[in-house]
Design an enzyme around this catalytic site. Structure first.
Site, PDB file in Angstrom:
ATOM      1  N   GLU A  60       0.808  -1.223   0.000  1.00  0.00           N
ATOM      2  CA  GLU A  60       0.000   0.000   0.000  1.00  0.00           C
ATOM      3  C   GLU A  60       0.840   1.271   0.000  1.00  0.00           C
ATOM      4  O   GLU A  60       0.455   2.271  -0.612  1.00  0.00           O
ATOM      5  CB  GLU A  60      -0.964   0.010   1.192  1.00  0.00           C
ATOM      6  CG  GLU A  60      -2.168  -0.919   1.033  1.00  0.00           C
ATOM      7  CD  GLU A  60      -1.849  -2.375   1.361  1.00  0.00           C
ATOM      8  OE1 GLU A  60      -0.742  -2.638   1.872  1.00  0.00           O
ATOM      9  OE2 GLU A  60      -2.708  -3.238   1.102  1.00  0.00           O
ATOM     10  N   HIS A 129     -11.244  -4.385   9.150  1.00  0.00           N
ATOM     11  CA  HIS A 129     -11.815  -4.312   7.798  1.00  0.00           C
ATOM     12  C   HIS A 129     -13.178  -3.612   7.811  1.00  0.00           C
ATOM     13  O   HIS A 129     -14.011  -3.877   6.945  1.00  0.00           O
ATOM     14  CB  HIS A 129     -12.022  -5.713   7.208  1.00  0.00           C
ATOM     15  CG  HIS A 129     -10.765  -6.418   6.786  1.00  0.00           C
ATOM     16  ND1 HIS A 129      -9.861  -6.922   7.671  1.00  0.00           N
ATOM     17  CD2 HIS A 129     -10.283  -6.716   5.554  1.00  0.00           C
ATOM     18  CE1 HIS A 129      -8.873  -7.520   7.004  1.00  0.00           C
ATOM     19  NE2 HIS A 129      -9.099  -7.392   5.716  1.00  0.00           N
TER      20      HIS A 129
HETATM   21  C1  LIG Z   1      -2.564  -4.457   4.269  1.00  0.00           C
HETATM   22  C2  LIG Z   1      -3.500  -5.349   3.570  1.00  0.00           C
HETATM   23  N1  LIG Z   1      -3.605  -5.276   2.233  1.00  0.00           N
HETATM   24  C3  LIG Z   1      -4.472  -6.059   1.560  1.00  0.00           C
HETATM   25  C4  LIG Z   1      -5.258  -6.953   2.235  1.00  0.00           C
HETATM   26  C5  LIG Z   1      -6.265  -7.805   1.493  1.00  0.00           C
HETATM   27  N2  LIG Z   1      -5.789  -9.173   1.440  1.00  0.00           N
HETATM   28  C6  LIG Z   1      -6.156 -10.056   2.362  1.00  0.00           C
HETATM   29  S1  LIG Z   1      -5.393 -11.513   2.166  1.00  0.00           S
HETATM   30  C7  LIG Z   1      -4.556 -10.967   0.812  1.00  0.00           C
HETATM   31  C8  LIG Z   1      -3.587 -11.859   0.130  1.00  0.00           C
HETATM   32  C9  LIG Z   1      -2.443 -12.159   1.014  1.00  0.00           C
HETATM   33  O1  LIG Z   1      -1.543 -12.963   0.353  1.00  0.00           O
HETATM   34  P1  LIG Z   1      -0.444 -13.765   1.148  1.00  0.00           P
HETATM   35  O2  LIG Z   1       0.250 -12.879   2.112  1.00  0.00           O
HETATM   36  O3  LIG Z   1       0.379 -14.470   0.149  1.00  0.00           O
HETATM   37  O4  LIG Z   1      -1.274 -14.802   2.014  1.00  0.00           O
HETATM   38  P2  LIG Z   1      -2.291 -15.916   1.470  1.00  0.00           P
HETATM   39  O5  LIG Z   1      -3.621 -15.254   1.377  1.00  0.00           O
HETATM   40  O6  LIG Z   1      -1.803 -16.405   0.172  1.00  0.00           O
HETATM   41  O7  LIG Z   1      -2.285 -16.943   2.543  1.00  0.00           O
HETATM   42  C10 LIG Z   1      -4.901  -9.665   0.526  1.00  0.00           C
HETATM   43  C11 LIG Z   1      -4.389  -8.883  -0.592  1.00  0.00           C
HETATM   44  C12 LIG Z   1      -5.135  -6.995   3.637  1.00  0.00           C
HETATM   45  N3  LIG Z   1      -5.901  -7.801   4.377  1.00  0.00           N
HETATM   46  N4  LIG Z   1      -4.252  -6.209   4.278  1.00  0.00           N
END
Ligand SMILES: Cc1ncc(C[n+]2csc(CCOP(=O)(O)OP(=O)(O)O)c2C)c(N)n1
Lengths: 325, 314
Positions: A60, A129
């Site tokens: 972000e 959220h």
């Molecule tokens: C700061 C932030 N940005 C975006 C999100 C939205 N979001 C939730 S899970 C996710 C993907 C996360 O990917 P990763 O860290 O690889 O974990 P995975 O979901 O694959 O277990 C996103 C973009 C969030 N919760 N927090």
């Protein structure tokens, strides 16, 4: 006029602006093929390609900074945060950089960008959220803050925001994404800084934002059956704020209730109340002002608690009756 | 130990399959992220820790919690928003925590737990405690500034923390190679002058082995390490995810590496367990799960007074 959801109306505004101005581009997480967490950018990646609809890593601070920096050199980015809550990570670029460069540089810079983000509670998304953080942003000179309540306003205000030469934060209530309303086709811009009276009335002024505009209208309809005429005033942009329309309305009704989902203390409602207290409308007040707002706690997960957290039609009715008592 | 890891993985899988069933029945609300397919990471990592060691988890945290010893009944109650849940119903799926067990919490903010684990390690150092902190996060989180700042600080101060990247190949709908300029994530360790290792995250024993090595190194005062575990989530990112970003073939290939049958085969082949013993584990887990659901469903909603409690410490 056809009906669109608020999400479709934003999508249409984005598509029209991408079409109109080659400097406009979108940037954000999962906004590509997937179309964003709430589907707002659906179809735009296929239509405009990966250079105009830029899918980013989960970064972000870099998203906000890339928007600020590209705007400084003449691009017109529209950045998307998946939830407003994540603005904490982007905050330096928004608050210390984007909002201030014009002033700090003696007027020589401009940051023509939009930062879009969904906000609000009521979807069991819990404390990280579900927030409504508009007051933080309104407190920063250099930012403009927009909060539409209808699909038509969303389209018209977003087009103005994209054409504005300032950093405009455009806040979208998650519940409203799926609500339908008539939206003008083609060119349609709503100027920033102009409030809209969503329902005229003579007895109480209710200044409400986003989803709470609809709760206020329901409250007004219920109160109308008891002979109470509520004026529902939607500021649409929190900054610049159309103080004139608010003051005129309160002078007419003599009573003011403010409604928003953000926690009450130091919120938008407090600012509106202070504006009235400092204005000629103060002498017209027949009762103390009431603020209806989110409870002063992080947003709870459990439905039973989240329902208590949120303002609603009944709390607005109670507040209106209290100022009329 | 090997049977324990098997039981942990079976518990995690069964728990989440129950959540899917409850979701279909419309009982579950909110954002739920399943870790089905990734159980070996949670089970293997936590098997390498001892009492007092801490973890920070992420939005995909049910497995981490169970592996760190969380009770399924309190978890289930939390997921149903009940007063008896781990967080009294205030947190839900993305915020399950049990500080007594050393789980410093799931996290709704991607990358949010990494500095907290770093801080816990700093706390251990300040207080002269012999514990290690482990940050569990996804490949997507490795693109947050919090990841880079934490690795640098932890390396600089030789903090007793292990950074475990659960590389399930996607950050939400975005493939690793489309989000990371260096998709071989363990190479990021080079920039911070710490060891970076990659291992098969579909093999609980391998996960335990590499984690234990990094944990003991950290405990010995030699500083942090980055461990990248290659894994895959079998389900969508969230309930209802149309999953447009990967092929069925790719998913099937990974499913063929399912960590649970793999561990079962190992236990049988080596004679560490018999079919009957393993079947009993399944039956035990199923029984506890059923009780957990009953417990949760029969639990009361939080009292309205809970809305305003717990904001400040007295
Ligand atoms: C700061 C932030 N940005 C975006 C999100 C939205 N979001 C939730 S899970 C996710 C993907 C996360 O990917 P990763 O860290 O690889 O974990 P995975 O979901 O694959 O277990 C996103 C973009 C969030 N919760 N927090």
């Amino acid at each position: 006029m056809r009906d669109l959801t608020l999400s479709q109306a934003i999508n249409e505004a984005l598509a029209e602006e991408l079409e109109r101005d080659p400097r406009v581009f979108l940037i954000g997480e999962d906004i590509g093929l997937h179309g964003g967490a709430f589907g707002v950018t659906k179809g735009l990646f296929s239509r405009f390609g990966p250079d105009r609809v830029r899918n980013t890593p989960i970064s972000e601070a870099a998203i906000a900074g890339a928007a600020v920096g590209s705007a400084l050199v003449g691009a017109r980015p529209v950045a998307e945060l998946m939830y407003i809550d994540f603005i904490t990570i982007a905050m330096d670029q928004i608050v210390n950089q984007g909002a201030k460069v014009k002033y700090m540089f003696g007027g020589k810079a401009r940051v023509p960008m939009v930062l879009r983000a969904p906000f609000g509670a009521g979807r069991a998304n819990a404390a990280q959220h579900s927030q409504s953080l508009e007051a933080w942003l309104c407190h920063v000179p250099g930012l403009k803050v927009v909060m539409p309540s209808t699909p038509a306003d969303a389209k018209g205000l977003l087009k103005s925001a994209i054409r504005d030469d300032n950093l405009v934060v455009f806040l979208e209530n998650k519940h409203l994404y799926f609500q339908k309303g008539p939206v003008p086709e083609g060119e349609y811009a709503v100027p920033l800084g102009v409030a809209d009276i969503k329902r005229p009335g003579r007895d109480v002024t209710v200044v409400a934002t986003a989803r709470q505009v609809h709760a206020a209208i329901s409250a007004a309809e219920a109160l109308a059956k008891e002979g109470i005429e509520v004026e529902v005033l939607d500021p649409r942009t929190l900054w610049p704020l159309d103080t004139e329309t608010i003051i005129a309305s309160v002078k007419k009704t003599g009573r003011l209730v403010t409604v928003h989902e953000a926690v009450k203390r130091f919120g938008f409602g407090a600012e509106v109340a202070a504006i009235i207290a400092e204005s000629e409308a103060f002498d017209y007040l027949d009762a103390p002002i009431r603020r209806v707002a989110g409870a002063e706690v992080p947003v709870p997960f459990s439905k039973s608690l989240e329902d208590l957290f949120l303002p609603d039609e009944h709390k607005i009715i109670d507040a209106c009756k209290a100022v009329l008592a | 130990m090997d049977c324990r890891m098997y039981e942990t993985m079976v518990s995690i899988r069964s728990f989440e399959m129950m959540l899917q069933e409850l979701s279909r029945k419309g009982v579950l609300r909110g954002s739920i992220h399943f870790c089905i397919g990734q159980e070996a990471v949670a089970a293997g990592v936590c098997a390498a820790l001892t009492a007092g060691d801490c973890i920070t988890s992420n939005h995909r945290g049910h497995g981490h919690a169970i592996a760190k010893g969380a009770r399924m009944d309190f978890m289930m109650a939390e997921l149903l928003g009940k007063a008896t849940g781990y967080c009294k119903g205030k947190g839900g799926s993305m915020h399950i925590a049990d500080l007594d067990l050393g789980n410093l919490g799931a996290n709704g903010i991607v990358g949010g737990g990494i500095p907290i684990a770093t801080g816990a390690a700093l706390g251990f150092l300040q207080l002269g405690l012999p514990h290690v902190a482990v940050a569990l996060f996804g490949d997507g989180a490795a693109n947050q500034g919090s990841f880079h700042e934490s690795l640098n600080l932890a390396a600089l101060w030789k903090l007793p923390v292990v950074f475990i990247c659960e590389n399930n190949q996607f950050g939400m709908t975005t493939r690793l190679a489309e989000a990371s300029a260096q998709p071989d994530l363990c190479k990021r360790a080079v920039a911070y002058n710490i060891p970076g290792v990659k291992a098969d995250g579909m093999d609980a024993r391998e996960v335990r082995r590499v984690t234990a090595e990094a944990v003991e190194r950290a405990r010995a005062g030699k500083g942090p390490a980055l461990v990248v575990l290659e894994t895959y989530r079998f389900e969508g990112h969230y309930i209802g995810d149309p999953v447009v970003y990967r092929t069925k073939e790719e998913t099937a290939d990974w499913k063929a590496r399912d960590p649970i049958p793999r561990q079962r085969e190992y236990l049988l082949k080596t004679g560490l367990a018999t079919e009957t013993e393993l079947d009993r584990i399944h039956a035990d887990v199923a029984g506890r799960l059923e009780e957990a659901v009953l417990f949760a469903r029969n639990s009361p909603d939080p009292d309205p007074s809970e809305l305003v409690s717990d904001v400040y410490s007295e």
